[in-house]
Enzyme design. Structure first.
Site, PDB file in Angstrom:
ATOM      1  N   ARG A   1       3.006   5.949  -3.188  1.00 22.12           N
ATOM      2  CA  ARG A   1       4.096   6.732  -3.792  1.00 22.12           C
ATOM      3  C   ARG A   1       4.099   6.706  -5.272  1.00 22.12           C
ATOM      4  NH1 ARG A   1       4.498   5.562   1.509  1.00 22.12           N
ATOM      5  NH2 ARG A   1       5.484   6.933   2.995  1.00 22.12           N
TER       6      ARG A   1
ATOM      7  N   ARG B   1      -8.569  12.123  12.532  1.00 23.55           N
ATOM      8  CA  ARG B   1      -7.126  12.046  12.571  1.00 23.55           C
ATOM      9  C   ARG B   1      -6.461  12.997  12.569  1.00 23.55           C
ATOM     10  NH1 ARG B   1      -5.290   6.783   9.284  1.00 23.55           N
ATOM     11  NH2 ARG B   1      -3.656   7.187  10.704  1.00 23.55           N
TER      12      ARG B   1
ATOM     13  N   LYS C   1       1.047  -1.197   0.076  1.00 22.87           N
ATOM     14  CA  LYS C   1      -0.039   0.213  -0.166  1.00 22.87           C
ATOM     15  C   LYS C   1       0.897   1.159   0.088  1.00 22.87           C
ATOM     16  CE  LYS C   1      -2.945   0.734   3.561  1.00 22.87           C
ATOM     17  NZ  LYS C   1      -2.576   2.187   4.351  1.00 22.87           N
ATOM     18  N   SER C   2       1.776   1.272   0.714  1.00 19.92           N
ATOM     19  CA  SER C   2       2.957   2.408   1.197  1.00 19.92           C
ATOM     20  C   SER C   2       3.437   2.775  -0.433  1.00 19.92           C
ATOM     21  CB  SER C   2       3.976   2.463   2.100  1.00 19.92           C
ATOM     22  OG  SER C   2       3.164   2.433   3.394  1.00 19.92           O
TER      23      SER C   2
ATOM     24  N   ARG D   1      -6.364   1.759  18.012  1.00 24.32           N
ATOM     25  CA  ARG D   1      -6.118   0.317  17.841  1.00 24.32           C
ATOM     26  C   ARG D   1      -5.768  -0.300  19.175  1.00 24.32           C
ATOM     27  NH1 ARG D   1      -3.066   0.018  12.164  1.00 24.32           N
ATOM     28  NH2 ARG D   1      -4.997   0.051  10.810  1.00 24.32           N
TER      29      ARG D   1
ATOM     30  N   LYS E   1      -4.391   5.754  14.802  1.00 21.23           N
ATOM     31  CA  LYS E   1      -4.464   5.012  13.450  1.00 21.23           C
ATOM     32  C   LYS E   1      -5.817   5.071  12.883  1.00 21.23           C
ATOM     33  CE  LYS E   1      -0.175   4.217  12.852  1.00 21.23           C
ATOM     34  NZ  LYS E   1       0.490   5.009  11.715  1.00 21.23           N
TER      35      LYS E   1
ATOM     36  N   ASP F   1       1.852  -1.151  11.906  1.00 20.21           N
ATOM     37  CA  ASP F   1       0.416  -1.545  11.368  1.00 20.21           C
ATOM     38  C   ASP F   1       0.044  -2.949  11.703  1.00 20.21           C
ATOM     39  OD1 ASP F   1       0.311   1.027  10.174  1.00 20.21           O
ATOM     40  OD2 ASP F   1       1.098   0.241   8.191  1.00 20.21           O
TER      41      ASP F   1
HETATM   42  C1  S3P Z   1       2.605   5.017   6.171  1.00 14.05           C
HETATM   43  C2  S3P Z   1       2.969   5.194   7.397  1.00 14.05           C
HETATM   44  C3  S3P Z   1       2.621   4.951   8.595  1.00 14.05           C
HETATM   45  C4  S3P Z   1       1.555   3.840   8.487  1.00 14.05           C
HETATM   46  C5  S3P Z   1       0.549   3.659   7.532  1.00 14.05           C
HETATM   47  C6  S3P Z   1       1.238   4.205   6.125  1.00 14.05           C
HETATM   48  C7  S3P Z   1       2.955   5.452   4.695  1.00 14.05           C
HETATM   49  O1  S3P Z   1       1.869   5.993   9.052  1.00 14.05           O
HETATM   50  O2  S3P Z   1       1.091   3.600   9.636  1.00 14.05           O
HETATM   51  O3  S3P Z   1      -0.331   2.926   7.331  1.00 14.05           O
HETATM   52  O4  S3P Z   1       2.791   4.842   3.678  1.00 14.05           O
HETATM   53  O5  S3P Z   1       3.645   6.405   5.033  1.00 14.05           O
HETATM   54  P1  S3P Z   1       2.563   7.148  10.230  1.00 14.05           P
HETATM   55  O6  S3P Z   1       3.492   7.841   9.146  1.00 14.05           O
HETATM   56  O7  S3P Z   1       1.390   7.895  10.702  1.00 14.05           O
HETATM   57  O8  S3P Z   1       3.499   6.197  11.044  1.00 14.05           O
END
Ligand code: S3P
Length: 433
Positions: free
Chosen positions: A30, A126, A25-26, A350, A346, A319
């Protein structure tokens, strides 16, 4: 109001087979963002088809980027360069996705137009001050609810000034937002963080040709930069693999091969934690793909022991705590998770959600201010829980259901579409019962 899906699951034994988890996902977010900001075409394959990434895709279409979708996970992005984005005609909806909202804020802060970002009921709760503060220091004008700390966010972007920013939290979203603003700004912008958070932005920006520097404690970029379109393959998401890693360890007679999973060291805390607990996880066929390390993971049923989890391990597994708490329930002894107050902000809180779900099913979990204490009871009786609309809580409870004595009913399960479309089918496929 939309009707919330509910599922009832019963225990499973003898999990076997190969598992292919969806794209990271991350990295998918990007890839869409950086390819849009690059000059020229980028072909992306293996992209996550989850709702979060659709929010990013729609956002860039709204900003004037042409993105052709060949099939479900292959896309061609016609990048417009850093000065080619257009003012969006409408509010941009980031859905449930914190990464979409926070990273795009960093991009839009330096763009010479007005934009508004909103999200679903969870995202609008959030904290956004963490990105509003550094971006405002750089000279952006960002307005939001609750004294500019919650979405909707209205951004009046423009020329910024570079900063040195020390983030109080290890957050890749904060680090990335500042670097994305910094790379569009003349001069050097530096971000310091207390522990290393995931470094996908740094790796991928370098892959797109940006001379970004990482150093112990942070990263820096000197702007303005240019990104060149590149083809990119997204690896499987270790955060999605985590559910099957835990299932493979706690279900008797299980052996699963998880193919093509990203094992970036800033994300692989789950492997370290489960191995410290006594889990058998082997890394096979280790390789590098578009600047990210990847491997196949072989996991076998193991006897687990409770451990203390804190410090630098926490951001590396941030996560995964909902499913780690399920592993801890089936370990001998107590698992104490601290330094993890971020879990409270989150997709839901959580810490409260995990403890309430486990206790509801007959486990023993106690919330702490910055984490939780889980007593390994070795069994769960079953019962009914809610996901609190949080995809990772829903999937963690599905893994708990595999080893519970009685049936487990999970309310509000459609949220798994956020990060793991096909999760329920995959879970059914590997059950041999
Ligand atoms: C993410 C960073 C994390 C993670 C989120 C995805 C990202 O969050 O918990 O699911 O893609 O940069 P934080 O930057 O708030 O720690």
């Amino acid at each position: 109001m939309e009707k919330l899906e509910k599922r009832t699951l019963k225990a499973g034994t003898n999990l076997r087979g190969e598992v292919r988890v969806p794209g990271d996902k991350s990295i998918s977010h990007r890839a869409l963002m950086f390819a849009s900001l690059a000059r020229g075409k980028s072909q992306i394959s293996g992209l996550l088809q989850g709702e979060d990434c659709h929010a990013t895709l729609n956002a860039f279409r709204a900003l004037g980027v042409q993105i052709d979708s060949r099939d479900n996970s292959h896309l061609c992005v016609h990048g417009v360069g850093l000065s080619g984005l257009q003012e969006p005609a409408n509010v941009i909806d980031c859905g449930n996705s914190g990464t979409t909202m926070r990273l795009i804020s960093g991009i839009l802060a330096a763009q010479p137009f007005f934009s508004v970002l909103t999200g679903d009921q969870y995202l609008r709760k959030r904290p956004m001050r963490r990105i509003v503060e550094p971006l405002t220091q750089m000279g952006a004008r960002i307005y939001g609810r609750d004294q500019h700390s919650r979405a909707p966010l209205a951004i009046v972007g423009g020329a910024l000034k570079p900063i040195d920013y020390s983030s109080a939290i290890a957050s890749a979203q904060v680090k990335s937002a500042v670097l994305l603003a910094g790379m569009q700004t003349r001069g050097t912008t530096t971000v310091f963080e207390p522990h290393l958070s995931r470094d996908h932005s740094e790796r991928m920006l370098r892959y797109f040709g940006v001379p970004l520097e990482s150093f112990p404690g942070g990263a820096r970029v000197t702007g303005p930069v240019e990104l060149e379109g590149r083809d990119l393959v997204v690896p499987g998401d270790i955060s999605s693999a985590a559910f099957f890693l835990v299932a493979g360890l706690i279900v008797p007679d299980a052996e699963l091969l998880l193919k093509n999973v990203g094992i970036n060291p800033t994300r692989s805390g789950i492997i370290d934690i489960l191995r410290l607990m006594g889990g058998s996880i082997e890394l096979l066929n280790e390789r590098e793909q578009c600047g990210e390390p990847v491997a196949d993971l072989l996991v076998k049923s193991s006897s687990l022991t409770g451990i203390d989890i804190n410090g630098e391990l926490v951001p590396r597994a941030i996560d995964e705590f909902p499913v780690i708490s399920v592993a801890a329930t089936f370990a001998t002894g107590v698992t104490v998770i601290t330094d993890a107050a971020e879990l409270r902000v989150k997709e839901t809180d959580r810490i409260e959600a995990v403890c309430s779900c486990l206790n509801q099913l007959g486990g023993r979990a106690e919330p702490l201010a910055d984490g939780m204490m889980i007593t390994g009871t070795g069994h769960l009786s079953g019962g009914q829980v809610t996901s609190y609309g949080d995809h990772r809580i829903a999937m963690s409870m599905a893994i708990a259901a595999l080893v519970a004595d009685g049936q487990v009913t999970i309310e509000d399960t459609s949220c798994t579409e956020t990060s793991f479309p096909g999760f329920w089918d995959l879970l059914n496929q590997i059950r041999q019962d």
